[in-house]
Design an enzyme around this catalytic site. Structure first.
Site, PDB file in Angstrom:
ATOM      1  N   LYS A 187       0.828  -1.217   0.000  1.00  0.00           N
ATOM      2  CA  LYS A 187       0.000   0.000   0.000  1.00  0.00           C
ATOM      3  C   LYS A 187       0.860   1.264   0.000  1.00  0.00           C
ATOM      4  O   LYS A 187       0.659   2.165  -0.809  1.00  0.00           O
ATOM      5  CB  LYS A 187      -0.939   0.020   1.216  1.00  0.00           C
ATOM      6  CG  LYS A 187      -1.924  -1.137   1.261  1.00  0.00           C
ATOM      7  CD  LYS A 187      -2.866  -1.025   2.454  1.00  0.00           C
ATOM      8  CE  LYS A 187      -2.169  -1.031   3.810  1.00  0.00           C
ATOM      9  NZ  LYS A 187      -1.424  -2.264   4.097  1.00  0.00           N
ATOM     10  N   ARG A 190      -9.860   0.835   8.746  1.00  0.00           N
ATOM     11  CA  ARG A 190      -9.480  -0.555   9.048  1.00  0.00           C
ATOM     12  C   ARG A 190     -10.514  -1.300   9.849  1.00  0.00           C
ATOM     13  O   ARG A 190     -10.304  -2.472  10.193  1.00  0.00           O
ATOM     14  CB  ARG A 190      -8.201  -0.577   9.882  1.00  0.00           C
ATOM     15  CG  ARG A 190      -7.030  -0.159   9.092  1.00  0.00           C
ATOM     16  CD  ARG A 190      -5.792  -0.586   9.773  1.00  0.00           C
ATOM     17  NE  ARG A 190      -4.738   0.218   9.208  1.00  0.00           N
ATOM     18  CZ  ARG A 190      -3.463  -0.102   9.307  1.00  0.00           C
ATOM     19  NH1 ARG A 190      -3.095  -1.150   9.972  1.00  0.00           N
ATOM     20  NH2 ARG A 190      -2.575   0.667   8.749  1.00  0.00           N
ATOM     21  N   ARG A 213      11.569  -5.389   5.135  1.00  0.00           N
ATOM     22  CA  ARG A 213      11.191  -3.981   4.948  1.00  0.00           C
ATOM     23  C   ARG A 213      12.115  -3.045   5.717  1.00  0.00           C
ATOM     24  O   ARG A 213      12.456  -3.279   6.871  1.00  0.00           O
ATOM     25  CB  ARG A 213       9.743  -3.773   5.408  1.00  0.00           C
ATOM     26  CG  ARG A 213       9.343  -2.310   5.392  1.00  0.00           C
ATOM     27  CD  ARG A 213       7.854  -2.112   5.327  1.00  0.00           C
ATOM     28  NE  ARG A 213       7.137  -2.542   6.512  1.00  0.00           N
ATOM     29  CZ  ARG A 213       5.809  -2.483   6.621  1.00  0.00           C
ATOM     30  NH1 ARG A 213       5.070  -2.041   5.603  1.00  0.00           N
ATOM     31  NH2 ARG A 213       5.224  -2.889   7.726  1.00  0.00           N
ATOM     32  N   ARG A 239      11.185  -1.040  11.062  1.00  0.00           N
ATOM     33  CA  ARG A 239      10.131  -0.511  11.918  1.00  0.00           C
ATOM     34  C   ARG A 239      10.072  -1.266  13.228  1.00  0.00           C
ATOM     35  O   ARG A 239      10.281  -2.474  13.248  1.00  0.00           O
ATOM     36  CB  ARG A 239       8.781  -0.604  11.198  1.00  0.00           C
ATOM     37  CG  ARG A 239       8.553   0.560  10.267  1.00  0.00           C
ATOM     38  CD  ARG A 239       7.339   0.395   9.419  1.00  0.00           C
ATOM     39  NE  ARG A 239       6.183  -0.151  10.137  1.00  0.00           N
ATOM     40  CZ  ARG A 239       4.969  -0.223   9.602  1.00  0.00           C
ATOM     41  NH1 ARG A 239       4.759   0.212   8.385  1.00  0.00           N
ATOM     42  NH2 ARG A 239       3.981  -0.742  10.297  1.00  0.00           N
TER      43      ARG A 239
END
Ligand code: ADP
Ligand code: ADP
Ligand code: ZN
Length: 227
Positions: free
Chosen positions: A17, A95, A134, A167
Site C-alpha cells: 500500500k 481498518r 522492509r 520498523r
C-alpha cells in the site's frame, strides 16, 4: 464548493500500500495520506498522545478509532489549505467497520466522495517475506526492501540520505498479530465496499512497476472527470 474525490487502498500488511500510494498518487493528482505515517511522525513527540499511540503501535494493535479519526481529520484539514488539493489516496484507513462508517459521515459532511476502493491482494507467504526485509526512512517515510527494493547507496535513503531502519513493529510477533487483526477487522470491509459497487481488485503479487501501472490504469478514468 465542489467536493473532493478520494481513493481508499485496502490490503494486508506488506501488500504494498505505502509503496504503491507513494508512486501512484502524484500521477493521479491525489495526496498520499497514510495513518501509519501520521502516527510514526506523531510518536517522535514527547507528550501524552504520543505515549498513548506508542502503547498500541508497538504491540501491533489498532489505535482506538476516535484517536485515529482525530489525527486523520487534522491532516485532511491541513490539506484543504492547499489550493492544488483535489483528493486523498487513503492508505491504512479505514481498518474497521466503525472507521468506515465514521469516514462516510465525514465525507458526507464535506460533500466529498469515494471514487473507488482498491483491494491489493497478496498471498500470506509473500507478505511475510516482504515484511521481514522492509526498511524505512525515519526522516521522510520512504519504504525500501533489502532484496526487492534496495536503496542505491548502502542502507541510506535515496531521497534524503538518512540511515534506513527497521520498523519497531516489524518483529515476527507484531507482524503475526497485525495480519490476524487485518483478517478479522479489515478484510470484512471489502464486502462493505463491494456492495456499493466501489471495489476494484488488483493483483499485488507482481513486480512493483507492474502493480503501479495496473493501479494507475484502473483509477485514471475514474478520476478524469473530477471537478
Ligand atoms: P501496517 O500496515 O504494517 O499495520 P501502518 O504503517 O499502516 O502499518 O500502521 C502501523 C500502526 O499504526 C498499526 O499497527 C496501528 O497501531 C496504527 N494504525 C495505523 N492506521 C490505523 C487505523 N486506521 N486504525 C487503527 N490503528 C492504526
Ligand atoms: P504496506 O504499506 O501494505 O504494509 P509496503 O509498501 O510497506 O506495504 O511494502 C512492504 C514491503 O514489501 C516493503 O519492504 C516494500 O519495499 C516491499 N514491496 C512492496 N511492493 C512489492 C512488490 N510488488 N514486490 C516486491 N516487494 C514489494
Ligand atoms: Zn528519506
Amino acid at each position: 464548493m465542489a467536493g473532493r474525490c478520494h481513493v481508499i487502498l485496502i490490503g494486508p500488511q506488506g501488500s504494498g500500500k505505502g509503496t504503491q500510494a507513494a508512486r501512484s498518487a502524484p500521477r493521479l493528482g491525489l495526496r498520499h495520506v497514510a495513518t501509519g505515517d501520521l502516527f510514526r511522525h506523531l510518536m517522535q513527540r514527547d507528550d501524552e498522545l504520543a505515549r498513548e499511540v506508542r502503547w498500541y503501535y508497538d504491540r501491533g494493535a489498532l489505535v482506538p478509532d476516535e484517536v485515529v479519526l482525530r489525527v486523520l481529520l487534522q491532516r485532511l484539514d491541513e490539506l484543504e489549505e492547499d489550493a492544488d488539493y483535489r483528493g486523498a489516496l487513503l492508505d491504512g484507513y479505514p481498518r474497521t467497520r466503525a472507521q468506515a462508517e465514521a469516514l462516510d459521515a465525514v465525507l458526507r459532511e464535506r460533500n466529498d466522495c469515494i471514487a473507488a476502493v482498491i483491494h491489493l491482494a497478496v498471498p500470506r507467504p509473500v507478505l511475510i517475506e516482504r515484511l521481514g526485509g522492509r526498511l524505512i526512512c525515519p526522516q521522510c517515510g520512504a519504504t525500501y526492501h533489502r532484496q526487492f527494493s534496495p536503496p542505491a547507496v548502502d542502507l541510506r535513503c535515496d531521497r534524503c540520505g538518512t540511515s534506513l531502519t527497521q520498523r519497531s513493529d516489524d518483529t515476527p510477533e507484531a507482524i503475526a498479530r497485525r495480519l490476524e487483526t487485518y483478517e478479522q477487522q479489515t478484510a470484512p470491509l471489502l464486502d462493505y465496499y463491494r456492495a456499493r459497487g466501489l471495489l476494484i481488485e488488483i493483483d499485488g503479487a507482481r513486480p512493483i512497476d507492474a502493480v503501479t501501472e495496473a493501479l494507475v490504469e484502473a483509477l485514471q478514468p475514474l478520476l478524469a472527470d473530477r471537478p
